[in-house]
Design an enzyme around this catalytic site. Structure first.
Site, PDB file in Angstrom:
ATOM      1  N   GLU A 186      13.004   1.243  -8.749  1.00 17.90           N
ATOM      2  CA  GLU A 186      12.105   2.338  -9.125  1.00 17.90           C
ATOM      3  C   GLU A 186      10.921   2.470  -8.172  1.00 17.90           C
ATOM      4  O   GLU A 186      10.399   3.556  -7.969  1.00 17.90           O
ATOM      5  CB  GLU A 186      11.616   2.166 -10.568  1.00 17.90           C
ATOM      6  N   PHE A 221      13.794  -2.404 -27.956  1.00 13.75           N
ATOM      7  CA  PHE A 221      14.401  -2.778 -26.682  1.00 13.75           C
ATOM      8  C   PHE A 221      13.975  -1.797 -25.585  1.00 13.75           C
ATOM      9  O   PHE A 221      14.059  -0.590 -25.761  1.00 13.75           O
ATOM     10  CB  PHE A 221      15.936  -2.789 -26.818  1.00 13.75           C
ATOM     11  N   GLN A 222      13.534  -2.322 -24.492  1.00 14.87           N
ATOM     12  CA  GLN A 222      13.052  -1.543 -23.343  1.00 14.87           C
ATOM     13  C   GLN A 222      11.937  -0.576 -23.712  1.00 14.87           C
ATOM     14  O   GLN A 222      11.828   0.512 -23.170  1.00 14.87           O
ATOM     15  CB  GLN A 222      14.205  -0.812 -22.644  1.00 14.87           C
ATOM     16  N   LYS A 262      13.911   9.272 -26.346  1.00 14.71           N
ATOM     17  CA  LYS A 262      15.345   9.539 -26.269  1.00 14.71           C
ATOM     18  C   LYS A 262      15.793  10.586 -27.288  1.00 14.71           C
ATOM     19  O   LYS A 262      16.589  11.479 -26.977  1.00 14.71           O
ATOM     20  CB  LYS A 262      16.113   8.230 -26.492  1.00 14.71           C
ATOM     21  N   MET A 265      -2.124  -8.818   9.232  1.00 17.38           N
ATOM     22  CA  MET A 265      -3.538  -8.547   8.941  1.00 17.38           C
ATOM     23  C   MET A 265      -4.158  -9.695   8.153  1.00 17.38           C
ATOM     24  O   MET A 265      -5.317 -10.050   8.368  1.00 17.38           O
ATOM     25  CB  MET A 265      -3.672  -7.219   8.183  1.00 17.38           C
TER      26      MET A 265
END
Lengths: 579, 173
Positions: free
Chosen positions: A67, A129-130, A179, A488
């Site tokens: 993602e 869940f999730q 959903k 750096m």
């Protein structure tokens, strides 16, 4: 018989009207003229992916491999096209993996619209869940966010999200879609009109303030312009050029403002700030009028504030009023769009004081103290490599980078002459930005040469996206400026931590060439300066993606530099030309 | 310095979280926040009491508030003629011996007794914060068991004095 057919037709018509929230979602994106979506499926967005399947490719869908890749690709797309980048991710981990990129887009004001799946409304708040509190998590890192809890709000919210992301000061907007909303079936048509009484960005600047700015310019003896990313967003580069040339004003830019004014122009002093040019920093330090157009006075630009433009009257043009006076005290605030402001200024004919002396001294600094580097006998100096890239691409490539030494060298040595071609993570300084951003940039502007200059450290943060480059045969040229270190970090440890190289040396890098080959991409290694021109020819004549593992001098440092806490006039590592 | 800011906001979900989140992200020191519905449906009014070091900070605060999509209007009303009130409930220790004494103390404050039990009483007081503090001070010797304050809510008075101080809340440029 006839009536039956009519009935059947009626049923069919009704079935056509019946559609899910997910279908409505796809329709809304099509209505917004979305041509590319960066997405990753998952449980909570299954209905959306099913609708996408039903709609038969209403737009191009790019499946990144993480993602973070989605969101940086969307940022790259937005940066080079000026259109909003669109992302779809699932709930929970899908959404939280976007957080870095959303913050990056917020810091650099990139128009990105992010759609996240969410668990069904019935179980929100139960640690399902999730499930993750996406609204809570993204509130501080978005321009605005919405959770859709009623299907009839969906089209309106999507339109509002695009409007907010792309107008005023652009920024990321998150829309969280449970959903069950995506699954809900309805035959109704819902209103798409939104009403945002609390959001009315000021585009047209107050003419009085423009007049004040013009008056300040008339009497200024040492004026200097500072061009920021706002010039890009407003497409105001032509107006900037006209204004600068009309009054012979020296022009400095921020890191993100590079390309807003032609780098090769006589009046261009280059980037100002921590690793900016001596000429740019001294011009701001000595100026009696600093005209900032579309920059937010970031600390990497200003250095110690008490030494920043200490003798200057400061004019600040910004579409976001909250940026004016935030870091630097401003005498002439101008709220509005950069293009509108410049057009307003161009309408006034200003009788300007003679600034020939000033202009001459500024140009003297430019020619006597340019960016410099040392070449060794056989090793590749990274700065020279960037110059070679510039030569090979005629300075016309879209360049994406991560953050760090390679980024600063690209900023210093790849002279940008055109707008919308410099894609870098400025405000947040995100490692792993360059490769996915290049994917978005290449998809947004398929005809252009896209070069991703990354470090060996940052590359390893998002290298999985090579799969996307291969899948879509994107002809991106990936240049790994490989110094086997977090350069750096190593530089700061050398200079400010007595060479204690704590965890900054990358002694166990993978074989990048083999890695590329594993992804089905051409890989090339170059370790000697003499081989570089040949490799460059090979890379840029090849019609497809190439990864170059460029082994550069390991201990090079980015100079000149304003040490943390110091003023911009106290630059270290400035060299004067001998002649 | 202490400033009183009022904001008119759309009553959308998460608006309070949005605003307090912004204030904490930008490290503003909030002394109190009140929020409640207004005379218009769907619109809420908020009052903030903030402690800021200088005027540029308060300007930044009002600008950041204004930047929120759900915020319709922001005003710094500190320098106006205003009505500012808060309500406090004070549970103070009391016995039959001290009860009337306490009643005598609270009377000039126009405070009320809401509840009396054998060893404590609950007092309600409304007013400016310093009035609440003064009363709490006087009740301290009797033992304050619990004190709750709502925070200030404020309005501009209908009529403003002629000479007005600069209004940082509505800087228009």
């Amino acid at each position: 018989m006839k009536t039956q057919t009519q009935n059947e037709m009626k049923i069919e018509e009704q079935e056509q009207k019946l559609r899910t929230g997910a279908d409505l979602f796809i329709e809304s994106l099509v209505e917004q003229n979305v041509d590319t979506v960066f997405g990753y499926p998952g449980g909570a967005v299954l209905p959306i992916y099913d609708a996408l399947h039903r709609a038969e490719a209403p737009f191009q869908h790019i499946l990144c491999r993480h993602e973070q890749g989605l969101i940086h690709a969307a940022e790259g797309y937005a940066r080079v096209t000026g259109k909003p980048g669109v992302v779809i991710a699932t709930s929970g981990p899908g959404a939280t993996n976007l957080v870095t990129g959303i913050t990056d887009a917020m810091m650099d004001s990139l128009p990105v619209v992010v759609f996240t799946g969410q668990v069904s409304t019935a179980v929100i708040g139960t640690d399902a869940f999730q499930e993750a509190d996406v609204i809570g998590i993204t509130t501080p890192i978005t321009k605005h966010n919405y959770q859709v809890t009623d299907l009839k709000e969906l089209p309106k919210v999507i339109n509002a999200a695009f409007h907010i992301a792309t107008t005023g000061r652009p920024g990321p907007v998150v829309v969280d879609i449970p959903k069950n909303i995506a699954q809900e079936i309805s035959d109704e048509s819902f209103s798409r009109d939104f009403h945002l009484p609390g959001y009315q960005p000021t585009v047209k600047p107050n003419p009085l303030q423009i007049r004040r700015l013009a008056e300040a310019l008339a009497t200024a003896k040492r004026p200097v312009l500072l061009a920021g990313a706002g010039i890009h967003f407003a497409d105001a580069d032509k107006e900037l050029l006209e204004f600068a040339e009309k009054y012979n004003l020296p022009v400095t830019t921020t890191l993100l403002g590079l390309g807003s004014f032609p780098g090769g122009h006589e009046q261009a002093l280059g980037m100002a700030g921590m690793h900016g040019s001596y000429a740019a920093n001294m011009a701001i330090y000595e100026a009696d009028l600093l005209i900032n157009i579309g920059a937010r006075f970031d600390d990497r630009l200003t250095g110690a504030l008490q030494h920043f433009a200490p003798n200057a009257k400061v004019a600040h043009v910004d579409i976001d009023p909250a940026e004016i006076g935030k870091n630097v005290e401003t005498n002439i605030p101008v709220v509005g769009d950069a293009k509108e402001a410049l057009q307003g200024l161009l309408k006034i004919d200003i009788e300007k004081e003679d600034c020939t002396e000033w202009y001459k001294s500024v140009l003297d600094n430019k020619s006597s103290s340019p960016f410099w580097f040392e070449r060794s006998d056989d090793l590749i100096s990274p700065q020279w490599l960037i110059e070679e890239l510039h030569r090979e691409t005629s300075g016309e490539a879209i360049i994406t980078t991560d953050v760090g030494q390679h980024q600063m060298w690209a900023a210093q040595f790849y002279q940008f002459n055109e707008p919308h071609k410099w894609v870098t993570s400025g405000g947040l300084g995100t490692m792993g930005f360059g490769v996915p951003a290049a994917i978005g940039a290449q998809l947004g502007r398929p005809g252009e040469t896209v070069v991703s200059i990354v470090g060996d450290g940052g590359f390893q943060m998002t290298m999985q996206e090579l799969a996307v480059i291969k899948q879509h045969q994107l002809p991106i040229k990936l240049i790994i400026v490989n110094n086997e270190a977090l350069g750096m970090v190593r530089q700061w440890q050398e200079d400010f931590y007595e060479e204690r190289y704590s965890s900054s040396l990358m002694t166990e890098n993978p074989d990048f060439v083999k890695l590329a080959e594993g992804f089905g991409i051409k890989g090339v290694r170059v370790a000697n300066e003499a081989d570089v021109p040949g490799v460059m020819k090979e890379v840029f004549s090849y019609d497809g993606p190439v990864l170059v593992d460029a082994r550069v001098q390991k201990l090079d440092k980015v100079f000149p530099m304003v040490a943390p806490g110091k003023g911009n006039h106290e630059m270290l590592g400035v060299r004067r030309c001998s002649e | 310095m202490q400033r009183i800011i009022t904001a008119t906001v759309q009553n959308s979900s998460g608006v309070l979280n949005r605003i307090t989140g912004m204030l904490s992200k930008r490290a503003f020191n909030i002394e109190s926040i009140t929020v409640g519905t207004s005379e218009i449906e769907g619109i809420s009014k908020m009052t903030f009491v903030v402690d800021v070091s200088d005027e540029s900070k308060i300007e930044q605060l009002t600008k950041q508030l204004n930047k929120q999509i759900d915020v319709l209007k922001v005003n710094d009303i500190t320098d106006y003629s205003i009505v500012a009130r808060e309500l406090a409930l004070i549970k103070v220790g009391s016995t039959s011996a001290t009860r009337s004494e306490i009643q005598g103390i609270i009377e000039p404050f126009r405070a009320r007794v809401l509840d009396i039990s054998r060893d404590s009483m609950i007092i309600e007081v409304t007013g400016k914060p310093d009035k609440v503090e003064a009363l709490a001070d006087l009740l301290q010797p009797y033992g304050i068991i619990e004190l709750k304050r709502t925070g200030v809510t404020a309005f501009r008075r209908g009529k403003q004095p002629r000479q007005q101080v600069q209004d940082f809340g509505s800087i228009s440029i």
